[in-house]
Structures are given as structure tokens and as C-alpha cells.
Design a protein around this motif. Structure first.
Motif, PDB file in Angstrom:
ATOM      1  N   GLY A 150       0.938  -1.528  -0.393  1.00  0.00           N
ATOM      2  CA  GLY A 150      -0.364  -0.528   0.294  1.00  0.00           C
ATOM      3  C   GLY A 150       1.156   1.464   0.015  1.00  0.00           C
ATOM      4  N   LEU A 151       0.481   2.087  -0.472  1.00  0.00           N
ATOM      5  CA  LEU A 151       1.567   3.425  -1.108  1.00  0.00           C
ATOM      6  C   LEU A 151       0.272   4.549  -1.092  1.00  0.00           C
ATOM      7  CD1 LEU A 151       3.579   5.215  -1.535  1.00  0.00           C
ATOM      8  CD2 LEU A 151       3.403   4.950  -4.024  1.00  0.00           C
ATOM      9  N   TYR A 152       0.231   5.753  -0.217  1.00  0.00           N
ATOM     10  CA  TYR A 152      -0.654   6.672  -0.190  1.00  0.00           C
ATOM     11  C   TYR A 152      -0.736   7.255  -1.902  1.00  0.00           C
ATOM     12  CZ  TYR A 152      -2.655   6.479   4.046  1.00  0.00           C
ATOM     13  OH  TYR A 152      -3.787   5.934   5.324  1.00  0.00           O
ATOM     14  N   THR A 153      -1.400   7.980  -2.082  1.00  0.00           N
ATOM     15  CA  THR A 153      -0.727   8.623  -3.871  1.00  0.00           C
ATOM     16  C   THR A 153      -2.035  10.047  -3.121  1.00  0.00           C
ATOM     17  OG1 THR A 153      -2.165   7.450  -5.047  1.00  0.00           O
ATOM     18  CG2 THR A 153      -0.592   6.855  -5.164  1.00  0.00           C
ATOM     19  N   ARG A 154      -2.456  10.329  -2.537  1.00  0.00           N
ATOM     20  CA  ARG A 154      -3.541  11.325  -2.180  1.00  0.00           C
ATOM     21  C   ARG A 154      -3.915  10.707  -1.048  1.00  0.00           C
ATOM     22  NH1 ARG A 154      -7.143  10.431  -7.150  1.00  0.00           N
ATOM     23  NH2 ARG A 154      -5.710  11.751  -8.181  1.00  0.00           N
ATOM     24  N   HIS A 155      -4.242  12.310  -0.017  1.00  0.00           N
ATOM     25  CA  HIS A 155      -5.217  12.930   0.737  1.00  0.00           C
ATOM     26  C   HIS A 155      -6.570  13.221   1.017  1.00  0.00           C
ATOM     27  CE1 HIS A 155      -2.062  10.280   3.686  1.00  0.00           C
ATOM     28  NE2 HIS A 155      -1.313  10.897   3.235  1.00  0.00           N
ATOM     29  N   ASP A 156      -6.940  12.825   1.385  1.00  0.00           N
ATOM     30  CA  ASP A 156      -7.798  13.910   2.287  1.00  0.00           C
ATOM     31  C   ASP A 156      -9.232  14.211   0.924  1.00  0.00           C
ATOM     32  OD1 ASP A 156     -10.497  14.488   3.860  1.00  0.00           O
ATOM     33  OD2 ASP A 156      -8.869  16.371   4.517  1.00  0.00           O
ATOM     34  N   PRO A 157      -9.906  12.962   0.310  1.00  0.00           N
ATOM     35  CA  PRO A 157     -10.172  11.859   0.682  1.00  0.00           C
ATOM     36  C   PRO A 157      -9.179  10.881   0.677  1.00  0.00           C
ATOM     37  CG  PRO A 157     -11.330  12.307  -1.710  1.00  0.00           C
ATOM     38  CD  PRO A 157     -10.773  13.940  -1.405  1.00  0.00           C
ATOM     39  N   ASP A 158      -8.476  10.186   0.866  1.00  0.00           N
ATOM     40  CA  ASP A 158      -7.721   8.891   0.532  1.00  0.00           C
ATOM     41  C   ASP A 158      -7.446   8.115  -0.588  1.00  0.00           C
ATOM     42  OD1 ASP A 158      -6.563  10.033   3.205  1.00  0.00           O
ATOM     43  OD2 ASP A 158      -6.551   8.210   4.147  1.00  0.00           O
ATOM     44  N   THR A 159      -6.081   7.738  -1.352  1.00  0.00           N
ATOM     45  CA  THR A 159      -6.237   6.575  -2.166  1.00  0.00           C
ATOM     46  C   THR A 159      -5.064   6.248  -1.686  1.00  0.00           C
ATOM     47  OG1 THR A 159      -7.735   8.275  -3.869  1.00  0.00           O
ATOM     48  CG2 THR A 159      -5.268   6.494  -4.408  1.00  0.00           C
ATOM     49  N   VAL A 160      -4.920   4.866  -1.889  1.00  0.00           N
ATOM     50  CA  VAL A 160      -3.406   4.079  -1.693  1.00  0.00           C
ATOM     51  C   VAL A 160      -3.952   2.827  -2.573  1.00  0.00           C
ATOM     52  CG1 VAL A 160      -2.997   2.530   0.238  1.00  0.00           C
ATOM     53  CG2 VAL A 160      -4.417   4.704   0.920  1.00  0.00           C
ATOM     54  N   ARG A 161      -2.899   3.350  -3.276  1.00  0.00           N
ATOM     55  CA  ARG A 161      -2.366   2.095  -4.156  1.00  0.00           C
ATOM     56  C   ARG A 161      -1.753   1.496  -3.968  1.00  0.00           C
ATOM     57  NH1 ARG A 161      -6.558   2.651  -8.505  1.00  0.00           N
ATOM     58  NH2 ARG A 161      -6.036   4.940  -8.848  1.00  0.00           N
ATOM     59  N   GLY A 162      -2.207  -0.260  -5.019  1.00  0.00           N
ATOM     60  CA  GLY A 162      -1.498  -1.395  -4.320  1.00  0.00           C
ATOM     61  C   GLY A 162      -0.463  -1.536  -4.968  1.00  0.00           C
ATOM     62  N   ALA A 163       0.735  -1.447  -4.797  1.00  0.00           N
ATOM     63  CA  ALA A 163       1.724  -1.642  -5.939  1.00  0.00           C
ATOM     64  C   ALA A 163       2.524  -3.552  -5.844  1.00  0.00           C
ATOM     65  CB  ALA A 163       3.229  -0.974  -6.237  1.00  0.00           C
ATOM     66  N   ASP A 164       2.799  -3.435  -7.090  1.00  0.00           N
ATOM     67  CA  ASP A 164       3.051  -5.642  -7.089  1.00  0.00           C
ATOM     68  C   ASP A 164       3.922  -5.445  -6.395  1.00  0.00           C
ATOM     69  OD1 ASP A 164       0.957  -6.508  -8.723  1.00  0.00           O
ATOM     70  OD2 ASP A 164       1.369  -5.828 -10.772  1.00  0.00           O
ATOM     71  N   VAL A 165       5.457  -4.152  -6.568  1.00  0.00           N
ATOM     72  CA  VAL A 165       5.811  -3.947  -6.160  1.00  0.00           C
ATOM     73  C   VAL A 165       6.883  -2.775  -6.127  1.00  0.00           C
ATOM     74  CG1 VAL A 165       8.822  -5.057  -6.880  1.00  0.00           C
ATOM     75  CG2 VAL A 165       6.728  -6.960  -7.305  1.00  0.00           C
ATOM     76  N   LEU A 166       7.309  -2.908  -5.175  1.00  0.00           N
ATOM     77  CA  LEU A 166       8.723  -1.536  -5.057  1.00  0.00           C
ATOM     78  C   LEU A 166       9.991  -1.588  -4.097  1.00  0.00           C
ATOM     79  CD1 LEU A 166       8.393   0.067  -2.078  1.00  0.00           C
ATOM     80  CD2 LEU A 166       5.720   0.655  -3.057  1.00  0.00           C
ATOM     81  N   PHE A 167      10.176  -0.744  -4.676  1.00  0.00           N
ATOM     82  CA  PHE A 167      11.870  -0.399  -4.414  1.00  0.00           C
ATOM     83  C   PHE A 167      12.544   0.846  -3.684  1.00  0.00           C
ATOM     84  CE2 PHE A 167      16.438   1.564  -4.443  1.00  0.00           C
ATOM     85  CZ  PHE A 167      17.230   0.733  -3.782  1.00  0.00           C
ATOM     86  N   ILE A 168      12.487   1.266  -2.551  1.00  0.00           N
ATOM     87  CA  ILE A 168      12.933   2.632  -1.525  1.00  0.00           C
ATOM     88  C   ILE A 168      14.368   2.326  -1.466  1.00  0.00           C
ATOM     89  CG2 ILE A 168      11.321   1.646   0.203  1.00  0.00           C
ATOM     90  CD1 ILE A 168      10.108   4.276   0.377  1.00  0.00           C
ATOM     91  N   SER A 169      14.704   2.831  -1.539  1.00  0.00           N
ATOM     92  CA  SER A 169      16.256   3.322  -0.513  1.00  0.00           C
ATOM     93  C   SER A 169      15.900   3.584   1.094  1.00  0.00           C
ATOM     94  CB  SER A 169      17.001   4.257  -1.357  1.00  0.00           C
ATOM     95  OG  SER A 169      16.260   5.909  -1.040  1.00  0.00           O
ATOM     96  N   HIS A 170      17.125   2.803   1.846  1.00  0.00           N
ATOM     97  CA  HIS A 170      16.886   3.671   3.345  1.00  0.00           C
ATOM     98  C   HIS A 170      16.789   4.956   3.368  1.00  0.00           C
ATOM     99  CE1 HIS A 170      17.397  -1.001   3.940  1.00  0.00           C
ATOM    100  NE2 HIS A 170      19.101  -0.526   3.480  1.00  0.00           N
ATOM    101  N   GLU A 171      17.703   5.800   3.025  1.00  0.00           N
ATOM    102  CA  GLU A 171      16.645   7.324   3.038  1.00  0.00           C
ATOM    103  C   GLU A 171      15.655   7.620   3.106  1.00  0.00           C
ATOM    104  OE1 GLU A 171      20.672   5.848   2.112  1.00  0.00           O
ATOM    105  OE2 GLU A 171      18.926   6.091   0.203  1.00  0.00           O
ATOM    106  N   ARG A 172      15.202   7.395   2.020  1.00  0.00           N
ATOM    107  CA  ARG A 172      13.701   7.438   2.044  1.00  0.00           C
ATOM    108  C   ARG A 172      12.747   7.155   2.944  1.00  0.00           C
ATOM    109  NH1 ARG A 172      12.151   8.735  -4.492  1.00  0.00           N
ATOM    110  NH2 ARG A 172      13.388  10.043  -5.308  1.00  0.00           N
ATOM    111  N   TYR A 173      12.643   5.350   2.999  1.00  0.00           N
ATOM    112  CA  TYR A 173      12.142   5.143   4.098  1.00  0.00           C
ATOM    113  C   TYR A 173      12.116   5.484   5.241  1.00  0.00           C
ATOM    114  CZ  TYR A 173      10.051   0.881   6.119  1.00  0.00           C
ATOM    115  OH  TYR A 173       8.966  -0.453   6.584  1.00  0.00           O
TER     116      TYR A 173
END
Length: 184
Positions: A70-93
Motif C-alpha cells: 500500500g502506497l498513499y497517492t492522495r489524502h483527504d479523501p485518501d487514495t491507497v494504491r497497491g503496488a505489485d513490487v516497489l523499491f525504496i532506498s533506506h534514506e527515503r524509508y
């Protein structure tokens, strides 16, 4: 005859839907959108590509999440998309807040498209991901055996069997032959 006012629909938040144990899908503008379970070809491709990215990330480069992460792409109202796979660096995480779903854009999101996906829906997801700061979106087509690489402000690049998937800017040293990715 009097027309009765329409009952106002209550929108759901990302954190509310995270507590729903029997729901499989996404949250789009506060509304749950059920999604079918993945077929075996889709699931195999998710695991194959995810394994390659996990192997890459194990060198201390970041984290790989899969299984409709799950990844938020919008708030108020919320949109949470479900990515099949994702990569996130330690810095961003490290910038993630306490929410259940990712509230920081990863470097890479992978969407595996199947014959059931409508092109407009896939394009909408790609635009949402890029609008929140995702650097790359790979759209992998099982049917065509292609990978479309999307970058903000650029035309997508399409790779085919015989090409090699790599991106030195966000995944230095990573490479994967499409022939290997799509082997039966």
C-alpha cells in the motif's frame, strides 16, 4: 412528489481500510475498490522480479516490498494504491511516518498488467505514482512481454525480449534481461 435528498456517502480513510481483514483491493478517493486475486502467471512474475530486486537491495541499498504494498497517492479523501513490487532506498524509508501504508514515495513502483486491466486505469495509476514523487514506474505486460518505463515529464520507453532492464540513476548495477524475466 417530493424528491428526497441523496444519503451522503461516508468516505473511508487509509488507516480504516488497513484494519479490514477480508478486503483485497485499493482505496480510491475514499472508496474501496475490490480487486481480483492475481492469477498464477501474474504471481510468478511478481515473485521473479521481486526476487531480483531483493537480491539487488540486499547489498544495503534499500527495501523491496511486494504483494500489493500500500502506497498513499492522495489524502483527504485518501487514495491507497497497491503496488505489485516497489523499491525504496533506506534514506527515503527513514522518512516514513507511523501510518500502515507507505506515506513516502519509493524510487520505483512495478505494476504487472494483465489482460483484465484497462489501459486508462493503468495510465491513471502511473500518473498518480509519478505525481507523488516516484522516480520510475515499470509497467510489465504479460501478454506483450514488454516493460514500459515511465519517468516524470518524459515519453515512456518500451523494452522487449532481447533488451535488458537497467536504470543506473536509481538502481546502479541492477540489470535483468527481458528474456530471463519472461521465460516460461
Amino acid at each position: 412528489m417530493a424528491i428526497l435528498p441523496k444519503k451522503e456517502e461516508r468516505l473511508i480513510t487509509g488507516e480504516e481500510i488497513a484494519r479490514w481483514r477480508d478486503f483485497h483491493g485499493e482505496l480510491v478517493n475514499g472508496r474501496p475498490v475490490p480487486m481480483p486475486m492475481a492469477g498464477r502467471s501474474h504471481a510468478q512474475l511478481v515473485m521473479s522480479l521481486g526476487a531480483k530486486l531483493v537480491s539487488y537491495a540486499e547489498g544495503g541499498r534499500g527495501r523491496v516490498l511486494g504483494g500489493e504494498a500500500g502506497l498513499y497517492t492522495r489524502h483527504d479523501p485518501d487514495t491507497v494504491r497497491g503496488a505489485d513490487v516497489l523499491f525504496i532506498s533506506h534514506e527515503r524509508y527513514a522518512g516514513c511516518g507511523p501510518s500502515t501504508f507507505l506515506d513516502v514515495a519509493p524510487e520505483l513502483v512495478v505494476e504487472i498488467s494483465s489482460s483484465d486491466d484497462r489501459p486508462g486505469e493503468v495510465a491513471e495509476k502511473v500518473e498518480e505514482y509519478l505525481s507523488v514523487g516516484v522516480d520510475r514506474v515499470w509497467v510489465v505486460s504479460l501478454r506483450r512481454k514488454t516493460v514500459q518505463i515511465h519517468r516524470s515529464g518524459a515519453q515512456p520507453e518500451t523494452l522487449r525480449i532481447g533488451d535488458t532492464l537497467r536504470d543506473e540513476e536509481i538502481l546502479p548495477g541492477f540489470s535483468l534481461s527481458l528474456s530471463d524475466l519472461f521465460q516460461d
